[in-house]
Design an enzyme around this catalytic site. Structure first.
Site, PDB file in Angstrom:
ATOM      1  N   CYS A  50      17.371  65.562 -62.154  1.00 13.62           N
ATOM      2  CA  CYS A  50      16.954  66.746 -61.413  1.00 13.62           C
ATOM      3  C   CYS A  50      17.384  67.992 -62.178  1.00 13.62           C
ATOM      4  O   CYS A  50      18.488  68.063 -62.711  1.00 13.62           O
ATOM      5  CB  CYS A  50      17.498  66.691 -59.989  1.00 13.62           C
ATOM      6  SG  CYS A  50      18.784  67.826 -59.557  1.00 13.62           S
ATOM      7  N   GLU A  51      16.483  68.935 -62.247  1.00 13.08           N
ATOM      8  CA  GLU A  51      16.757  70.157 -63.013  1.00 13.08           C
ATOM      9  C   GLU A  51      17.723  71.087 -62.296  1.00 13.08           C
ATOM     10  O   GLU A  51      18.243  72.009 -62.903  1.00 13.08           O
ATOM     11  CB  GLU A  51      15.456  70.884 -63.331  1.00 13.08           C
ATOM     12  CG  GLU A  51      14.716  71.412 -62.143  1.00 13.08           C
ATOM     13  CD  GLU A  51      13.353  71.985 -62.504  1.00 13.08           C
ATOM     14  OE1 GLU A  51      12.954  72.957 -61.843  1.00 13.08           O
ATOM     15  OE2 GLU A  51      12.686  71.464 -63.421  1.00 13.08           O
ATOM     16  N   HIS A  52      17.985  70.825 -61.022  1.00 10.46           N
ATOM     17  CA  HIS A  52      18.882  71.700 -60.280  1.00 10.46           C
ATOM     18  C   HIS A  52      20.354  71.350 -60.459  1.00 10.46           C
ATOM     19  O   HIS A  52      21.201  72.235 -60.494  1.00 10.46           O
ATOM     20  CB  HIS A  52      18.530  71.686 -58.786  1.00 10.46           C
ATOM     21  CG  HIS A  52      17.138  72.139 -58.529  1.00 10.46           C
ATOM     22  ND1 HIS A  52      16.284  71.488 -57.665  1.00 10.46           N
ATOM     23  CD2 HIS A  52      16.424  73.170 -59.035  1.00 10.46           C
ATOM     24  CE1 HIS A  52      15.115  72.099 -57.644  1.00 10.46           C
ATOM     25  NE2 HIS A  52      15.173  73.122 -58.472  1.00 10.46           N
ATOM     26  N   HIS A  53      20.667  70.047 -60.541  1.00 11.86           N
ATOM     27  CA  HIS A  53      22.064  69.614 -60.645  1.00 11.86           C
ATOM     28  C   HIS A  53      22.326  68.746 -61.871  1.00 11.86           C
ATOM     29  O   HIS A  53      23.467  68.365 -62.109  1.00 11.86           O
ATOM     30  CB  HIS A  53      22.469  68.834 -59.388  1.00 11.86           C
ATOM     31  CG  HIS A  53      22.289  69.614 -58.136  1.00 11.86           C
ATOM     32  ND1 HIS A  53      21.199  69.446 -57.315  1.00 11.86           N
ATOM     33  CD2 HIS A  53      23.037  70.609 -57.589  1.00 11.86           C
ATOM     34  CE1 HIS A  53      21.296  70.279 -56.292  1.00 11.86           C
ATOM     35  NE2 HIS A  53      22.385  71.003 -56.438  1.00 11.86           N
ATOM     36  N   GLN A 112      10.899  66.005 -58.771  1.00 10.19           N
ATOM     37  CA  GLN A 112       9.967  64.900 -58.543  1.00 10.19           C
ATOM     38  C   GLN A 112       8.556  65.393 -58.239  1.00 10.19           C
ATOM     39  O   GLN A 112       7.578  64.785 -58.690  1.00 10.19           O
ATOM     40  CB  GLN A 112      10.492  64.020 -57.404  1.00 10.19           C
ATOM     41  CG  GLN A 112       9.630  62.811 -57.131  1.00 10.19           C
ATOM     42  CD  GLN A 112      10.213  61.915 -56.071  1.00 10.19           C
ATOM     43  OE1 GLN A 112      11.427  61.807 -55.927  1.00 10.19           O
ATOM     44  NE2 GLN A 112       9.353  61.262 -55.317  1.00 10.19           N
ATOM     45  N   HIS A 123      17.618  60.188 -55.033  1.00  8.00           N
ATOM     46  CA  HIS A 123      18.177  61.313 -55.778  1.00  8.00           C
ATOM     47  C   HIS A 123      19.694  61.351 -55.636  1.00  8.00           C
ATOM     48  O   HIS A 123      20.212  61.470 -54.523  1.00  8.00           O
ATOM     49  CB  HIS A 123      17.579  62.625 -55.266  1.00  8.00           C
ATOM     50  CG  HIS A 123      16.134  62.769 -55.616  1.00  8.00           C
ATOM     51  ND1 HIS A 123      15.689  63.690 -56.530  1.00  8.00           N
ATOM     52  CD2 HIS A 123      15.036  62.088 -55.198  1.00  8.00           C
ATOM     53  CE1 HIS A 123      14.370  63.588 -56.654  1.00  8.00           C
ATOM     54  NE2 HIS A 123      13.957  62.618 -55.853  1.00  8.00           N
ATOM     55  N   CYS A 160      21.608  63.682 -56.378  1.00  7.80           N
ATOM     56  CA  CYS A 160      22.065  64.982 -55.871  1.00  7.80           C
ATOM     57  C   CYS A 160      22.109  64.991 -54.344  1.00  7.80           C
ATOM     58  O   CYS A 160      22.845  65.787 -53.759  1.00  7.80           O
ATOM     59  CB  CYS A 160      21.212  66.132 -56.410  1.00  7.80           C
ATOM     60  SG  CYS A 160      19.463  66.023 -56.008  1.00  7.80           S
TER      61      CYS A 160
END
Length: 179
Positions: free
Chosen positions: A71-74, A112, A140, A142
């Site tokens: 995931c690009e956020h975490h 995703q 996920h 995260c």
């Protein structure tokens, strides 16, 4: 990248001289390069000319394609499977190329929702299919390891193009065949 991992390990309070951590920055950098190798690939390299003439106009499905992304956020993993279907119009793509297309986009920092769309649009562009359907189901980390810590949650996303979007019967056939 190796030095950045060393800085992170130091920042969390660990001792890089501890035997178990001495080579960790190098291993972590190597792992990250592998996990993000999709940035070094192009669709032309992945497909590698594996398009073949075909008279088939029936649905082709490859299901349960394992995928691993981050995931690009975490920058935590999400792990799942993709189901890809398309209806050819004069040519088909080599079977393994569908899995390779999934991997190419999954091996990038991702969400995703975007991954699903990228795979569908690429299959559409490569094959010029009458329609494409992609469904991804993933867990996920995260959501599981931090934040709300929901261990049994999963996410499903879909992208339907062409006749998969416009024709309910085609969409229904695809959905029933991937169950």
């Amino acid at each position: 990248m190796k030095e950045q991992y060393a800085n992170i390990i130091r920042a969390i309070g660990e001792d890089l001289n501890r035997p178990g951590l001495q080579d960790t920055p190098k291993r972590a950098a190597k792992a990250m390069k592998f996990l993000t190798q999709g940035y070094q690939q192009s669709i032309d390299e992945v497909v590698n000319g594996a398009l073949f003439p075909s008279d088939s106009s029936e649905m082709i499905i490859v299901k349960d394609i394992e995928l691993y992304s981050m995931c690009e956020h975490h920058m935590l993993p999400f792990i799942g499977k993709a189901h890809v279907g398309y209806i050819p119009t004069g040519k088909v793509v080599g079977l393994s190329k569908i899995a390779r297309i999934v991997d190419m986009f999954a091996r990038r920092l991702q969400i995703q929702e975007q991954l699903t769309v990228q795979i569908a649009e690429t299959i559409q562009d490569v094959t010029e299919a009458a329609g494409v359907g992609v469904i991804i189901e993933a867990k996920h980390m995260c959501m599981m390891m931090r934040g709300v810590e929901k261990q049994n949650s999963s996410m499903k996303t879909s992208s339907m193009l062409g006749c998969f979007r416009e024709d309910a019967a085609t969409r229904t056939e695809f959905l029933s065949l991937i169950r």
